[in-house]
Design an enzyme around this catalytic site. Structure first.
Site, short mmCIF file in Angstrom:
data_model
loop_
_atom_site.label_atom_id
_atom_site.label_comp_id
_atom_site.label_asym_id
_atom_site.label_seq_id
_atom_site.Cartn_x
_atom_site.Cartn_y
_atom_site.Cartn_z
N LYS A 28 -56.22 -7.68 -7.55
CA LYS A 28 -57.38 -8.43 -7.90
C LYS A 28 -57.82 -9.15 -6.67
O LYS A 28 -58.32 -9.72 -6.24
CB LYS A 28 -57.67 -8.49 -9.22
N GLU A 87 -46.19 -11.85 -7.99
CA GLU A 87 -45.59 -10.86 -7.47
C GLU A 87 -45.63 -10.41 -6.47
O GLU A 87 -45.04 -9.50 -5.87
CB GLU A 87 -44.56 -10.14 -8.63
N GLY A 140 -58.26 -6.61 -14.83
CA GLY A 140 -57.24 -5.87 -14.61
C GLY A 140 -56.61 -4.57 -15.26
O GLY A 140 -56.53 -3.68 -15.00
N ARG A 141 -56.88 -4.82 -16.57
CA ARG A 141 -55.85 -3.44 -17.33
C ARG A 141 -57.44 -3.05 -17.67
O ARG A 141 -56.76 -1.54 -17.81
CB ARG A 141 -55.26 -4.55 -18.82
N GLU A 160 -53.13 -7.04 -24.29
CA GLU A 160 -53.11 -7.73 -23.73
C GLU A 160 -54.89 -8.69 -23.95
O GLU A 160 -55.76 -9.62 -24.30
CB GLU A 160 -53.11 -7.67 -22.12
N HIS A 210 -34.75 11.46 -31.44
CA HIS A 210 -33.36 11.18 -32.34
C HIS A 210 -32.84 9.47 -32.26
O HIS A 210 -31.80 9.87 -31.79
CB HIS A 210 -32.23 12.34 -30.85
N LYS A 215 -46.41 -18.74 -15.90
CA LYS A 215 -47.00 -18.72 -14.08
C LYS A 215 -46.46 -19.99 -13.56
O LYS A 215 -45.95 -19.71 -12.72
CB LYS A 215 -48.15 -18.37 -13.88
C1 G6Q Z 1 -55.05 -7.83 -16.83
C2 G6Q Z 1 -54.62 -8.72 -15.77
C3 G6Q Z 1 -52.90 -9.04 -15.17
C4 G6Q Z 1 -53.65 -8.55 -13.74
C5 G6Q Z 1 -51.82 -8.53 -13.23
C6 G6Q Z 1 -52.46 -8.60 -11.66
O1 G6Q Z 1 -55.69 -7.46 -17.45
O2 G6Q Z 1 -55.48 -9.71 -15.66
O3 G6Q Z 1 -51.76 -7.36 -15.22
O4 G6Q Z 1 -53.68 -7.47 -13.49
O5 G6Q Z 1 -52.17 -10.10 -12.76
O6 G6Q Z 1 -53.58 -9.18 -10.87
P1 G6Q Z 1 -53.55 -9.21 -9.38
O7 G6Q Z 1 -54.23 -7.69 -9.50
O8 G6Q Z 1 -54.88 -9.80 -9.24
O9 G6Q Z 1 -53.04 -9.60 -8.82
#
Ligand code: G6Q
Length: 541
Positions: free
Chosen positions: A206, A212, A268-269, A354, A385, A505
């Site tokens: 996003k 990462e 994001g989620r 989250e 199990h 972070k």
């Molecule tokens: C979700 C969070 C988080 C996000 C990641 C990746 O709700 O915002 O998990 O999706 O940190 O972020 P980017 O898509 O910006 O790389």
């Protein structure tokens, strides 16, 4: 809005809990022959049996009352109509717009966002068809056989879960991989058997600044170029981006014509059915992706319009509040009896924890009640199990959601009946257990009786659907999204920010140069962190 614990329904539930906490499911079922068919609800192809929960009609009445006093209906309307309910980021929360039909109208800042959503879906569809048909060629003219999604968190967990869940519908002559971890092993293992000339990377981010993802994307570009004689022109044929940040995408070297956009009102989620789902669409095709969206939308409509008493997400959300806040349950286990849903619990962990792992209410005051429980789980029957022992005979109360499907996607002899017999047996055993008398009657020596008693009274939901179709998957995910929303509304928290991930972070950014510097850095952390940094520097040589 009154604080939660001052609401009449909360007080009534506190008093009611005292009267019900020792009532057993055995008694509740014995007194009401119809309980098992009465305490059920169904919508959009999902059947929920919630009869094996430690609730009476009075409990349910009070929980619905709590939802009303919490203003749930108004909050739902506020979300669906684009109000900026994510107050700490001043954003609307409109994942429901991502699956709204073309003719719907949802306004944000005076603009209908639905046409843009469908423009992007159309662009994704055209691209997916070109890649799937082999019309989109790699730099050397070879067709694309491998797709690697690079993303993390919300830009990874949804796509990887959906790919696994819908594998049955996927294009089997293509390979899909997902790279998320900054641990180089993730990238190296995902690409070690791939031919760069046949590989397409989707950089899903996003913000397009996530450490990462950008580290993995750089490595991907190097890997590609070193496999294709270093010609930078190759990047355009082998990289596309999913992002809201066109500028950063261009700086990375991806042609913004090959960028698929989304918007700040998609968390994001909650983004797997935005362009973040491009890998899903490439795997299962635009038509199946559309079916998945229609499943989401059907559940959205149900959540918005069904009365609280018949509303699946509301029921599940309120039950979760009941166990978290009144029974002190710390966790919820999600147990899919469907191998294709193996990544579903991991996906739900982000969605639920989250969203609702918050310690202050909307007005910033510290809450004096428990919020989001820990969600976890594994597919059945494997869990039986390993950790089910603790659910059956441990000291903790662990409400469980069992998920099952009437028809197997891959029928194989007796497997499916055996699988379903197990899920039914588990819910029965958890609810009703086995008394000392029953254990004794089996001829068990007295000394062993306590070890072999199952107290029962362990609550569970059973969700049953016909089969795991793209539509069902969409409805199931939306069910949990809206259950999370229901819980967050009752707890008066913001389910749509995630400030809790920021501190680590920022600290990592400070530590990276301390690990990389050629000369010993001046360390100003606590004594433990300082010593660990020194030790690491020494050990890595
Ligand atoms: C979700 C969070 C988080 C996000 C990641 C990746 O709700 O915002 O998990 O999706 O940190 O972020 P980017 O898509 O910006 O790389």
């Amino acid at each position: 809005m009154k604080p939660l614990t001052k609401l009449p329904a909360w007080k009534a539930l506190t008093a009611h809990h005292r009267t019900i906490k020792d009532v057993t499911l055995r008694d509740l079922f014995a007194k009401d022959a119809k309980r098992g068919t009465r305490l059920t609800a169904s919508a959009v192809g999902l059947f929920l049996d919630y009869s094996k929960n430690r609730v009476t009609d009075e409990t349910l009445k009070l929980l619905f009352q709590l939802a009303k006093e919490s203003g749930l209906k108004d909050r739902i309307e506020a979300m669906f109509t684009g109000k900026k309910i994510n107050i700490t980021e001043d954003r609307a929360v409109l994942h429901v717009a991502l699956r709204a039909p073309k003719n719907a109208k949802i306004m944000v800042d005076g603009k209908n966002v639905v046409p843009e959503v469908h423009d992007v879906l159309e662009k994704m569809g055209k691209f997916a068809n070109r890649v799937r048909s082999g019309r989109w060629k790699g730099y050397t003219g070879k067709r694309i056989k491998n797709v690697v999604n690079i993303g993390i968190g919300g830009s990874d967990l949804g796509p990887v879960m959906a790919y696994e869940a819908l594998k049955h519908y996927s294009k089997r002559d293509m390979t899909f991989r997902f790279v998320s971890n900054v641990d180089g092993a993730d990238f190296v293992e995902a690409t070690q058997d791939l031919d760069p000339a046949e590989t397409l990377f989707i950089v899903s981010s996003k913000t397009f600044v996530t450490l990462e993802t950008m580290t993995n994307a750089e490595s991907a570009r190097n890997w590609l170029l070193s496999g294709l004689d270093g010609n930078k022109k190759a990047v355009a044929k082998h990289f596309v981006a999913v992002s809201t940040n066109a500028q950063k995408v261009a700086v990375f070297g991806i042609d913004t014509a090959n960028m698929f956009g989304f918007w700040d009102w998609v968390g994001g989620r909650y983004s797997m059915d935005s362009a973040i789902g491009l890998s899903t669409m490439l795997a299962v095709g635009p038509e199946n992706f559309g079916k998945m969206l229609s499943g989401f939308h059907a559940m959205d409509k149900h959540f918005r319009t069904a009365p609280l008493e018949k509303n699946l997400p509301v029921l599940m959300g309120l039950l979760s509040v009941w166990y978290s806040d009144f029974f002190g349950a710390q966790t919820v286990a999600v147990l899919p009896y469907e191998q294709y849903l193996k990544r579903f619990p991991a996906y739900l962990q982000q969605l639920t924890m989250e969203s609702n792992g918050k310690h202050v209410s909307l007005d910033g005051t510290k809450v004096n009640y428990e919020t989001g429980p820990i969600y976890w789980g594994e597919p059945g029957t494997n869990g039986q199990h390993s950790f089910y022992q603790l659910i059956h005979q441990g000291t903790r109360l662990i409400p469980c959601d069992f998920l099952a499907f009437a028809k197997a996607l891959t029928p194989l002899g007796r497997h499916h009946d055996i699988l379903i017999a197990n899920v039914l047996a588990q819910t029965e055993a958890l609810a009703f257990g086995k008394t000392p008398e029953q254990v004794k009657a089996e001829g068990t020596p007295d000394a062993l009786i306590p070890h072999r008693v199952f107290e029962g009274n362990r609550p569970s939901n059973t969700l049953l659907a016909d089969s795991l179709t793209p539509e069902t998957l969409g409805s199931l995910i939306a069910l949990y999204e809206h259950s999370v929303f229901t819980q967050g509304t009752v707890w008066q928290i913001n389910s749509f920010d995630q400030w809790g991930v920021e501190l680590g972070k920022a600290l990592a950014q400070a530590i990276i140069p301390e690990l990389e510097s050629k000369t010993p850095p001046r360390l100003k952390h606590d004594s433990s962190t300082n010593a660990l940094i020194k030790r690491y520097r020494k050990m890595k040589g």
